[in-house]
Design a protein around this motif. Structure first.
Motif, PDB file in Angstrom:
ATOM      1  N   PHE A 238      -5.798  10.434 -12.022  1.00  0.00           N
ATOM      2  CA  PHE A 238      -4.669  11.157 -11.444  1.00  0.00           C
ATOM      3  C   PHE A 238      -5.127  12.450 -10.792  1.00  0.00           C
ATOM      4  O   PHE A 238      -5.985  13.151 -11.320  1.00  0.00           O
ATOM      5  CB  PHE A 238      -3.623  11.451 -12.529  1.00  0.00           C
ATOM      6  CG  PHE A 238      -2.947  10.199 -13.028  1.00  0.00           C
ATOM      7  CD1 PHE A 238      -1.730   9.807 -12.505  1.00  0.00           C
ATOM      8  CD2 PHE A 238      -3.558   9.400 -13.976  1.00  0.00           C
ATOM      9  CE1 PHE A 238      -1.119   8.645 -12.934  1.00  0.00           C
ATOM     10  CE2 PHE A 238      -2.956   8.226 -14.412  1.00  0.00           C
ATOM     11  CZ  PHE A 238      -1.731   7.856 -13.889  1.00  0.00           C
ATOM     12  N   GLU A 239      -4.524  12.747  -9.644  1.00  0.00           N
ATOM     13  CA  GLU A 239      -4.840  14.013  -8.986  1.00  0.00           C
ATOM     14  C   GLU A 239      -4.140  15.176  -9.665  1.00  0.00           C
ATOM     15  O   GLU A 239      -4.641  16.305  -9.671  1.00  0.00           O
ATOM     16  CB  GLU A 239      -4.473  13.971  -7.506  1.00  0.00           C
ATOM     17  CG  GLU A 239      -2.981  13.908  -7.202  1.00  0.00           C
ATOM     18  CD  GLU A 239      -2.687  14.022  -5.714  1.00  0.00           C
ATOM     19  OE1 GLU A 239      -1.759  14.768  -5.368  1.00  0.00           O
ATOM     20  OE2 GLU A 239      -3.369  13.363  -4.903  1.00  0.00           O
ATOM     21  N   THR A 240      -2.965  14.917 -10.252  1.00  0.00           N
ATOM     22  CA  THR A 240      -2.168  15.970 -10.875  1.00  0.00           C
ATOM     23  C   THR A 240      -1.466  15.443 -12.114  1.00  0.00           C
ATOM     24  O   THR A 240      -1.017  14.299 -12.140  1.00  0.00           O
ATOM     25  CB  THR A 240      -1.100  16.513  -9.900  1.00  0.00           C
ATOM     26  OG1 THR A 240      -1.732  16.891  -8.676  1.00  0.00           O
ATOM     27  CG2 THR A 240      -0.380  17.725 -10.485  1.00  0.00           C
ATOM     28  N   ILE A 241      -1.382  16.281 -13.137  1.00  0.00           N
ATOM     29  CA  ILE A 241      -0.547  16.035 -14.311  1.00  0.00           C
ATOM     30  C   ILE A 241       0.512  17.130 -14.345  1.00  0.00           C
ATOM     31  O   ILE A 241       0.177  18.321 -14.272  1.00  0.00           O
ATOM     32  CB  ILE A 241      -1.353  16.062 -15.618  1.00  0.00           C
ATOM     33  CG1 ILE A 241      -2.416  14.951 -15.632  1.00  0.00           C
ATOM     34  CG2 ILE A 241      -0.428  15.936 -16.826  1.00  0.00           C
ATOM     35  CD1 ILE A 241      -3.351  15.014 -16.830  1.00  0.00           C
TER      36      ILE A 241
ATOM     37  N   VAL B 160       0.877  -1.168   0.000  1.00  0.00           N
ATOM     38  CA  VAL B 160       0.000   0.000   0.000  1.00  0.00           C
ATOM     39  C   VAL B 160       0.915   1.219   0.000  1.00  0.00           C
ATOM     40  O   VAL B 160       1.653   1.454   0.964  1.00  0.00           O
ATOM     41  CB  VAL B 160      -0.944   0.019   1.213  1.00  0.00           C
ATOM     42  CG1 VAL B 160      -1.821   1.264   1.170  1.00  0.00           C
ATOM     43  CG2 VAL B 160      -1.801  -1.236   1.252  1.00  0.00           C
ATOM     44  N   ILE B 161       0.881   1.983  -1.071  1.00  0.00           N
ATOM     45  CA  ILE B 161       1.850   3.053  -1.313  1.00  0.00           C
ATOM     46  C   ILE B 161       1.146   4.406  -1.221  1.00  0.00           C
ATOM     47  O   ILE B 161       0.019   4.570  -1.705  1.00  0.00           O
ATOM     48  CB  ILE B 161       2.503   2.863  -2.705  1.00  0.00           C
ATOM     49  CG1 ILE B 161       3.257   1.525  -2.740  1.00  0.00           C
ATOM     50  CG2 ILE B 161       3.440   4.014  -3.047  1.00  0.00           C
ATOM     51  CD1 ILE B 161       3.693   1.103  -4.115  1.00  0.00           C
ATOM     52  N   ASP B 162       1.805   5.356  -0.593  1.00  0.00           N
ATOM     53  CA  ASP B 162       1.199   6.682  -0.423  1.00  0.00           C
ATOM     54  C   ASP B 162       1.049   7.425  -1.739  1.00  0.00           C
ATOM     55  O   ASP B 162       0.011   8.042  -2.005  1.00  0.00           O
ATOM     56  CB  ASP B 162       2.046   7.528   0.536  1.00  0.00           C
ATOM     57  CG  ASP B 162       2.054   6.995   1.950  1.00  0.00           C
ATOM     58  OD1 ASP B 162       1.057   6.353   2.345  1.00  0.00           O
ATOM     59  OD2 ASP B 162       3.056   7.201   2.664  1.00  0.00           O
ATOM     60  N   LEU B 163       2.083   7.406  -2.585  1.00  0.00           N
ATOM     61  CA  LEU B 163       2.108   8.246  -3.783  1.00  0.00           C
ATOM     62  C   LEU B 163       2.833   7.513  -4.907  1.00  0.00           C
ATOM     63  O   LEU B 163       3.922   6.971  -4.689  1.00  0.00           O
ATOM     64  CB  LEU B 163       2.819   9.570  -3.485  1.00  0.00           C
ATOM     65  CG  LEU B 163       3.129  10.503  -4.654  1.00  0.00           C
ATOM     66  CD1 LEU B 163       1.842  10.957  -5.345  1.00  0.00           C
ATOM     67  CD2 LEU B 163       3.938  11.709  -4.186  1.00  0.00           C
ATOM     68  N   ALA B 164       2.244   7.520  -6.095  1.00  0.00           N
ATOM     69  CA  ALA B 164       2.879   6.914  -7.268  1.00  0.00           C
ATOM     70  C   ALA B 164       3.124   7.974  -8.329  1.00  0.00           C
ATOM     71  O   ALA B 164       2.202   8.709  -8.712  1.00  0.00           O
ATOM     72  CB  ALA B 164       2.005   5.801  -7.849  1.00  0.00           C
TER      73      ALA B 164
ATOM     74  N   ALA C 140      -1.531   2.405  -5.017  1.00  0.00           N
ATOM     75  CA  ALA C 140      -1.206   3.717  -4.451  1.00  0.00           C
ATOM     76  C   ALA C 140      -2.469   4.521  -4.122  1.00  0.00           C
ATOM     77  O   ALA C 140      -3.493   4.413  -4.804  1.00  0.00           O
ATOM     78  CB  ALA C 140      -0.335   4.502  -5.421  1.00  0.00           C
ATOM     79  N   ARG C 141      -2.355   5.324  -3.077  1.00  0.00           N
ATOM     80  CA  ARG C 141      -3.469   6.189  -2.676  1.00  0.00           C
ATOM     81  C   ARG C 141      -3.562   7.440  -3.543  1.00  0.00           C
ATOM     82  O   ARG C 141      -4.650   7.918  -3.847  1.00  0.00           O
ATOM     83  CB  ARG C 141      -3.294   6.609  -1.205  1.00  0.00           C
ATOM     84  CG  ARG C 141      -3.385   5.482  -0.191  1.00  0.00           C
ATOM     85  CD  ARG C 141      -3.353   6.076   1.211  1.00  0.00           C
ATOM     86  NE  ARG C 141      -3.545   5.074   2.242  1.00  0.00           N
ATOM     87  CZ  ARG C 141      -2.549   4.535   2.947  1.00  0.00           C
ATOM     88  NH1 ARG C 141      -1.293   4.879   2.680  1.00  0.00           N
ATOM     89  NH2 ARG C 141      -2.805   3.645   3.873  1.00  0.00           N
TER      90      ARG C 141
END
Length: 253
Positions: free
Chosen positions: A226-229, A165-169, A200-201
């Motif tokens: 995706f939250e951000t590009i 379980v990964i925080d950020l990818a 990832a979260r």
């Protein structure tokens, strides 16, 4: 030279150098720049190149993919800016997945050295870059190593990711399209990327402007996941806004 032979030569130069410019190739082939432009239009219609001002870039496909060395020679200042902006999105993440590729490797180098991080990666280059840092624990995914990108794939890699379980990818793509999503030439690579997203979260997509509008062979995700590009300013603001309407915040640097 027959048109098909000429277009084959133009495509070969684009794939060898990462780009083909109209004026030099016209001079080398002994034809007019307008003839080369017609050839590039024909190659673009077949999905083999993507035209830009003054020339064209090769489109990566099931039969062609640029090597890590080639990627490290193109648009380096822009990729460094993208990497720095992406690293700034770390926030409170303690566990991070870093994708294969040159720009992800630059993200790894830009991560802060004064805080404890666990970095999971399929990239041998990224693992070597971070392994000497005292504050960073590196987990290298096992599997078959692809020589062109020096990264691992197949069930060993995806199996390891499924247990995490990964925080950020931080994820890259060979093609980024509003119609076809995120694509890559190799299905095995697509499986690793897709599993990293599932594990990832938070998800950040990074890509140079030439990736946008390109379509490769294997779809592994949608921009809306995706939250951000993070990209560079050569991507037109209007096009960035179209991607933002799909959900992610788009940063141009």
């Amino acid at each position: 030279m027959h048109a098909d032979d000429r277009r084959h030569e133009i495509l070969a130069v684009a794939r060898r150098d990462g780009m083909v410019a109209v004026t030099p190739i016209a001079r080398a082939l002994g034809v007019s720049p307008e003839t080369v432009r017609r050839d590039l239009r024909a190659l673009e219609e077949r999905g083999l190149v993507r035209r830009v001002q003054g020339g064209a870039h090769p489109v990566e496909s099931a039969g062609f993919e640029t090597t890590l060395d080639a990627r490290a020679r193109r648009y380096v200042p822009q990729k460094m800016r993208i990497a720095a902006a992406a690293a700034d999105l770390l926030e409170e993440a303690e566990t991070v997945f870093i994708d294969e590729g040159f720009t992800p490797q630059l993200i790894a180098e830009a991560l802060p050295q004064n805080r404890a991080l666990t970095v999971v990666t399929a990239s041998l280059a990224t693992a070597c870059c971070l392994a000497r840092r005292e504050s960073t624990q590196v987990i290298l995914l096992g599997g078959r190593v692809r020589g062109g990108t020096m990264a691992t794939v197949d069930h060993w890699a995806t199996g390891m990711l499924r247990e995490l379980v990964i925080d950020l990818a931080y994820i890259g793509a060979n093609g980024i399209s509003r119609q076809y999503g995120l694509t890559t030439p190799d299905p095995a690579v697509g499986e690793v990327k897709a599993q990293a997203i599932r594990s990832a979260r938070r998800h950040v997509l990074i890509g140079i402007h030439t990736k946008f509008g390109s379509v490769s062979f294997c779809r592994f995700a949608e921009p809306s996941q995706f939250e951000t590009i993070v990209t560079d300013t050569a991507l037109p603001a209007a096009e960035a806004q179209r991607y933002a309407l799909l959900g992610p915040h788009v940063i141009r640097v």
